[in-house]
Motif scaffolding. Structure first.
Motif, PDB file in Angstrom:
ATOM      1  N   GLU A  33       0.830  -1.203   0.000  1.00 59.56           N
ATOM      2  CA  GLU A  33       0.000   0.000   0.000  1.00 59.56           C
ATOM      3  C   GLU A  33       0.861   1.247   0.000  1.00 59.56           C
ATOM      4  O   GLU A  33       0.541   2.225  -0.671  1.00 59.56           O
ATOM      5  CB  GLU A  33      -0.920  -0.003   1.218  1.00 59.56           C
ATOM      6  CG  GLU A  33      -2.029  -1.023   1.147  1.00 59.56           C
ATOM      7  CD  GLU A  33      -2.798  -1.147   2.455  1.00 59.56           C
ATOM      8  OE1 GLU A  33      -2.532  -0.374   3.397  1.00 59.56           O
ATOM      9  OE2 GLU A  33      -3.654  -2.037   2.538  1.00 59.56           O
ATOM     10  N   ALA A  34       1.967   1.221   0.755  1.00 63.18           N
ATOM     11  CA  ALA A  34       2.854   2.385   0.810  1.00 63.18           C
ATOM     12  C   ALA A  34       3.480   2.657  -0.543  1.00 63.18           C
ATOM     13  O   ALA A  34       3.687   3.801  -0.933  1.00 63.18           O
ATOM     14  CB  ALA A  34       3.933   2.181   1.874  1.00 63.18           C
ATOM     15  N   LEU A  35       3.792   1.605  -1.274  1.00 62.62           N
ATOM     16  CA  LEU A  35       4.338   1.782  -2.612  1.00 62.62           C
ATOM     17  C   LEU A  35       3.265   2.202  -3.599  1.00 62.62           C
ATOM     18  O   LEU A  35       3.563   2.745  -4.650  1.00 62.62           O
ATOM     19  CB  LEU A  35       4.971   0.477  -3.102  1.00 62.62           C
ATOM     20  CG  LEU A  35       6.397   0.238  -2.696  1.00 62.62           C
ATOM     21  CD1 LEU A  35       6.847  -1.135  -3.152  1.00 62.62           C
ATOM     22  CD2 LEU A  35       7.322   1.294  -3.249  1.00 62.62           C
ATOM     23  N   PRO A  46      11.040   0.880  -7.342  1.00 65.56           N
ATOM     24  CA  PRO A  46      11.910   0.407  -6.261  1.00 65.56           C
ATOM     25  C   PRO A  46      11.180   0.403  -4.922  1.00 65.56           C
ATOM     26  O   PRO A  46      10.448   1.338  -4.594  1.00 65.56           O
ATOM     27  CB  PRO A  46      13.048   1.435  -6.244  1.00 65.56           C
ATOM     28  CG  PRO A  46      13.017   2.073  -7.583  1.00 65.56           C
ATOM     29  CD  PRO A  46      11.590   2.052  -8.024  1.00 65.56           C
ATOM     30  N   ARG A  47      11.372  -0.650  -4.147  1.00 65.35           N
ATOM     31  CA  ARG A  47      10.724  -0.765  -2.829  1.00 65.35           C
ATOM     32  C   ARG A  47      11.111   0.402  -1.908  1.00 65.35           C
ATOM     33  O   ARG A  47      10.324   0.808  -1.077  1.00 65.35           O
ATOM     34  CB  ARG A  47      11.117  -2.075  -2.152  1.00 65.35           C
ATOM     35  CG  ARG A  47      10.527  -3.280  -2.791  1.00 65.35           C
ATOM     36  CD  ARG A  47      10.941  -4.543  -2.038  1.00 65.35           C
ATOM     37  NE  ARG A  47       9.992  -5.578  -2.351  1.00 65.35           N
ATOM     38  CZ  ARG A  47       9.005  -5.948  -1.551  1.00 65.35           C
ATOM     39  NH1 ARG A  47       8.859  -5.389  -0.393  1.00 65.35           N
ATOM     40  NH2 ARG A  47       8.168  -6.888  -1.911  1.00 65.35           N
ATOM     41  N   GLU A  48      12.312   0.908  -2.079  1.00 67.29           N
ATOM     42  CA  GLU A  48      12.811   1.974  -1.209  1.00 67.29           C
ATOM     43  C   GLU A  48      11.959   3.243  -1.304  1.00 67.29           C
ATOM     44  O   GLU A  48      11.967   4.068  -0.405  1.00 67.29           O
ATOM     45  CB  GLU A  48      14.263   2.319  -1.554  1.00 67.29           C
ATOM     46  CG  GLU A  48      15.227   1.170  -1.401  1.00 67.29           C
ATOM     47  CD  GLU A  48      15.221   0.237  -2.609  1.00 67.29           C
ATOM     48  OE1 GLU A  48      15.047   0.690  -3.760  1.00 67.29           O
ATOM     49  OE2 GLU A  48      15.381  -0.980  -2.382  1.00 67.29           O
ATOM     50  N   SER A  54      13.308  11.275  -1.644  1.00 70.35           N
ATOM     51  CA  SER A  54      13.872  11.752  -2.913  1.00 70.35           C
ATOM     52  C   SER A  54      12.734  12.304  -3.771  1.00 70.35           C
ATOM     53  O   SER A  54      11.573  11.924  -3.605  1.00 70.35           O
ATOM     54  CB  SER A  54      14.575  10.602  -3.645  1.00 70.35           C
ATOM     55  OG  SER A  54      13.638   9.608  -3.994  1.00 70.35           O
ATOM     56  N   PRO A  55      13.045  13.197  -4.697  1.00 67.80           N
ATOM     57  CA  PRO A  55      11.991  13.769  -5.555  1.00 67.80           C
ATOM     58  C   PRO A  55      11.201  12.713  -6.306  1.00 67.80           C
ATOM     59  O   PRO A  55       9.976  12.788  -6.394  1.00 67.80           O
ATOM     60  CB  PRO A  55      12.750  14.682  -6.515  1.00 67.80           C
ATOM     61  CG  PRO A  55      14.034  14.996  -5.839  1.00 67.80           C
ATOM     62  CD  PRO A  55      14.357  13.806  -4.988  1.00 67.80           C
ATOM     63  N   GLU A  56      11.901  11.698  -6.837  1.00 67.64           N
ATOM     64  CA  GLU A  56      11.188  10.677  -7.599  1.00 67.64           C
ATOM     65  C   GLU A  56      10.268   9.834  -6.705  1.00 67.64           C
ATOM     66  O   GLU A  56       9.165   9.475  -7.109  1.00 67.64           O
ATOM     67  CB  GLU A  56      12.151   9.785  -8.397  1.00 67.64           C
ATOM     68  CG  GLU A  56      13.207   9.086  -7.582  1.00 67.64           C
ATOM     69  CD  GLU A  56      14.508   9.864  -7.445  1.00 67.64           C
ATOM     70  OE1 GLU A  56      15.538   9.208  -7.226  1.00 67.64           O
ATOM     71  OE2 GLU A  56      14.501  11.098  -7.542  1.00 67.64           O
ATOM     72  N   ALA A  57      10.696   9.559  -5.484  1.00 71.47           N
ATOM     73  CA  ALA A  57       9.851   8.796  -4.555  1.00 71.47           C
ATOM     74  C   ALA A  57       8.619   9.603  -4.161  1.00 71.47           C
ATOM     75  O   ALA A  57       7.501   9.066  -4.107  1.00 71.47           O
ATOM     76  CB  ALA A  57      10.657   8.410  -3.315  1.00 71.47           C
TER      77      ALA A  57
END
Length: 139
Positions: A33-35, A46-48, A54-57
């Protein structure tokens, strides 16, 4: 008496194992759900990104929230469904571009992410408009 103690210990041990398995399953569901793993998002995220700043996350999580919002809306008539599908496709394409941009090294990555940010904002706007029934899509 010794047999009763062994049975009780085995039952307690089984209870602890069952609790641990249930807790692990709940953790996996929360991580998904977090992803924001939904059909409208890239599958190779990416799981991270679930916890990174980060901007992309951050942009991925914004897209995940937009996808969740679109998925939670009623279907409506044929034209509303077409608009909804178009917005979901935009979300998917942007998320795939984010994943690709994150793999680019150096300053070019920052440039690509800067180009994607207004597009993420625009799709968020489209989702808000879709929720209010006012979306106008560019073809």
């Amino acid at each position: 008496m010794g047999t009763v103690i062994v049975v009780v210990l085995v039952l307690v041990l089984l209870g602890v194992v069952a609790f641990a398995v249930a807790l692990a399953g709940k953790g996996k569901r929360r991580a998904k759900e977090a992803l924001g793993l939904t059909p409208a998002l890239a599958t190779n995220v990416p799981r991270e990104w679930a916890g990174q700043h980060s901007p992309e996350a951050k942009m991925h999580r914004r897209l995940a929230a937009a996808a969740k919002s679109v998925a939670g809306q009623p279907f409506g008539d044929a034209s509303e469904i077409e608009k909804r599908v178009a917005v979901e496709q935009q979300i998917l394409q942007l998320d795939e571009q984010l994943v690709a941009a994150a793999a680019v090294p150096g300053s070019r990555r920052a440039e690509l992410l800067a180009e994607l940010e207004p597009l993420v904002s625009a799709v968020e706007s489209s989702v808000a408009d879709l929720a209010s029934g006012q979306v106008q899509l560019d073809d």
